[in-house]
Design a protein around this motif. Structure first.
Motif, PDB file in Angstrom:
ATOM      1  N   SER A 156      -3.477  -3.337  10.817  1.00  0.00           N
ATOM      2  CA  SER A 156      -2.953  -2.664   9.629  1.00  0.00           C
ATOM      3  C   SER A 156      -3.526  -1.256   9.530  1.00  0.00           C
ATOM      4  N   ASN A 157      -4.826  -1.150   9.729  1.00  0.00           N
ATOM      5  CA  ASN A 157      -5.458   0.167   9.698  1.00  0.00           C
ATOM      6  C   ASN A 157      -5.024   1.033  10.870  1.00  0.00           C
ATOM      7  N   ALA A 158      -4.851   0.406  12.035  1.00  0.00           N
ATOM      8  CA  ALA A 158      -4.414   1.166  13.204  1.00  0.00           C
ATOM      9  C   ALA A 158      -3.017   1.743  12.976  1.00  0.00           C
ATOM     10  N   PHE A 159      -2.131   0.961  12.364  1.00  0.00           N
ATOM     11  CA  PHE A 159      -0.775   1.449  12.091  1.00  0.00           C
ATOM     12  C   PHE A 159      -0.801   2.589  11.075  1.00  0.00           C
ATOM     13  N   ASN A 160      -1.551   2.393   9.991  1.00  0.00           N
ATOM     14  CA  ASN A 160      -1.645   3.458   8.994  1.00  0.00           C
ATOM     15  C   ASN A 160      -2.347   4.690   9.544  1.00  0.00           C
ATOM     16  N   GLY A 161      -3.209   4.477  10.544  1.00  0.00           N
ATOM     17  CA  GLY A 161      -3.926   5.594  11.147  1.00  0.00           C
ATOM     18  C   GLY A 161      -3.036   6.541  11.929  1.00  0.00           C
TER      19      GLY A 161
ATOM     20  N   PHE B  13      -5.333   0.413  -3.975  1.00  0.00           N
ATOM     21  CA  PHE B  13      -5.033   0.443  -2.548  1.00  0.00           C
ATOM     22  C   PHE B  13      -3.998  -0.614  -2.145  1.00  0.00           C
ATOM     23  N   ALA B  14      -4.183  -1.838  -2.622  1.00  0.00           N
ATOM     24  CA  ALA B  14      -3.261  -2.949  -2.330  1.00  0.00           C
ATOM     25  C   ALA B  14      -3.008  -3.106  -0.832  1.00  0.00           C
ATOM     26  N   ASP B  15      -4.049  -2.922  -0.030  1.00  0.00           N
ATOM     27  CA  ASP B  15      -3.885  -2.941   1.420  1.00  0.00           C
ATOM     28  C   ASP B  15      -4.617  -4.084   2.110  1.00  0.00           C
TER      29      ASP B  15
ATOM     30  N   SER C  81       0.837  -1.212   0.000  1.00  0.00           N
ATOM     31  CA  SER C  81       0.000   0.000   0.000  1.00  0.00           C
ATOM     32  C   SER C  81       0.865   1.252   0.000  1.00  0.00           C
ATOM     33  N   LYS C  82       1.994   1.211   0.702  1.00  0.00           N
ATOM     34  CA  LYS C  82       2.911   2.353   0.710  1.00  0.00           C
ATOM     35  C   LYS C  82       3.597   2.510  -0.647  1.00  0.00           C
TER      36      LYS C  82
END
Length: 279
Positions: free
Chosen positions: A66-71, A41-43, A30-31
């Motif tokens: 994963s969402n928490a880290f990206n958040g 998105f590839a997430d 995703s990055k």
């Protein structure tokens, strides 16, 4: 007793390893696509792969964290956390029913994932941005659809998100299926044992002629944990929404304060009436 303890310790390590790898597989691609401005998105590769190997429990954990880290860097990512969790739950059901073994059924999974990510995600976006276009990768496409095709803002956003998600989930599902096929059978059996996951549940139920399977106490505990993760994802989405709105309002207030301070320096308040009269 000693051997049992070692066995359980190894199981915990294998479980943590799958979750960690799943999170990395979600975050790194995703990055990369974000860095190169690729409109996908590839997430969720790691979420789907974790579901295929260990079922709902590792999948929802991978999706949530994963969402928490990206958040940490983007609060809006935390807002969409419930979608990642639902994708993990859906992927588990598809795996148990053999949908990833057939090209035609795999297409059904793509549509289902796109509905979660595109349609539900679009609805969340519409409310997050005050019934207006979002600011993600679909924003230019939704604005173009709105201007050129005359769609309302909501349906323009919905169409753009769904189309992009169809492309994204086609790639994600294909990668997850290929990766799953490359994993040794011994490792697959290991993870199914660690997470009490039956990847062929539908087939086994047909063989025994019953849709009722007795669950052990441990399975019930796992089920409770899964429900708790889903509720936690919903709470995270609400938290992300509130925090994002507060941050956005704060930014606009700061901008307004900056403009008024600049105006107070550039404009003589005692001559405002004169300025207005003379244009």
């Amino acid at each position: 007793m000693k051997w049992t303890s070692i066995s359980k310790s190894r199981q915990i390590l294998w479980a943590m390893g799958l979750i960690l790898v799943g999170i990395l597989i979600n975050i790194i691609p995703s990055k990369i696509v974000l860095f190169f401005d690729i409109p996908i998105f590839a997430d969720s590769i790691g979420t789907i792969l974790a579901a295929m190997l260990g079922g709902t429990l590792p999948a929802v954990i991978v999706g949530f964290f994963s969402n928490a880290f990206n958040g940490i860097s983007d609060l809006t990512t935390l807002y969409y956390g419930i979608i990642s969790i639902l994708i993990g739950v859906a992927a588990t059901q598809f795996q148990q029913r053999g949908y990833f073994r057939s090209a035609l059924k795999a297409c059904i999974t793509v549509i289902a994932f796109a509905a979660l990510g595109g349609i539900l995600g679009s609805i969340l976006t519409y409310f997050l941005y005050g019934y207006d276009f979002g600011e993600g990768i679909s924003a230019p496409f939704s604005i173009a659809i709105h201007n050129n095709l005359g769609f309302s803002k909501f349906f323009a956003q919905l169409t753009a998100d769904f189309v992009i998600d169809i492309i994204d989930k086609s790639i994600v599902v294909a990668i997850a299926i290929i990766a799953h096929r490359k994993i040794p059978l011994k490792l697959k059996h290991l993870y199914s044992h660690v997470f009490l996951f039956d990847p062929n549940l539908a087939e086994h139920m047909r063989q025994i002629g019953s849709y009722h399977i007795k669950r052990s106490l441990l399975r019930k505990v796992v089920f409770i944990v899964i429900i708790a993760e889903i509720l936690l994802g919903a709470l995270a989405s609400i938290t992300g929404f509130v925090l994002y709105r507060q941050v956005s309002i704060g930014k606009f207030v700061d901008i307004a304060h900056g403009l008024t301070e600049a105006a107070s320096v550039a404009i003589d308040a005692d001559r405002v009436d004169e300025f207005i009269a003379e244009g």
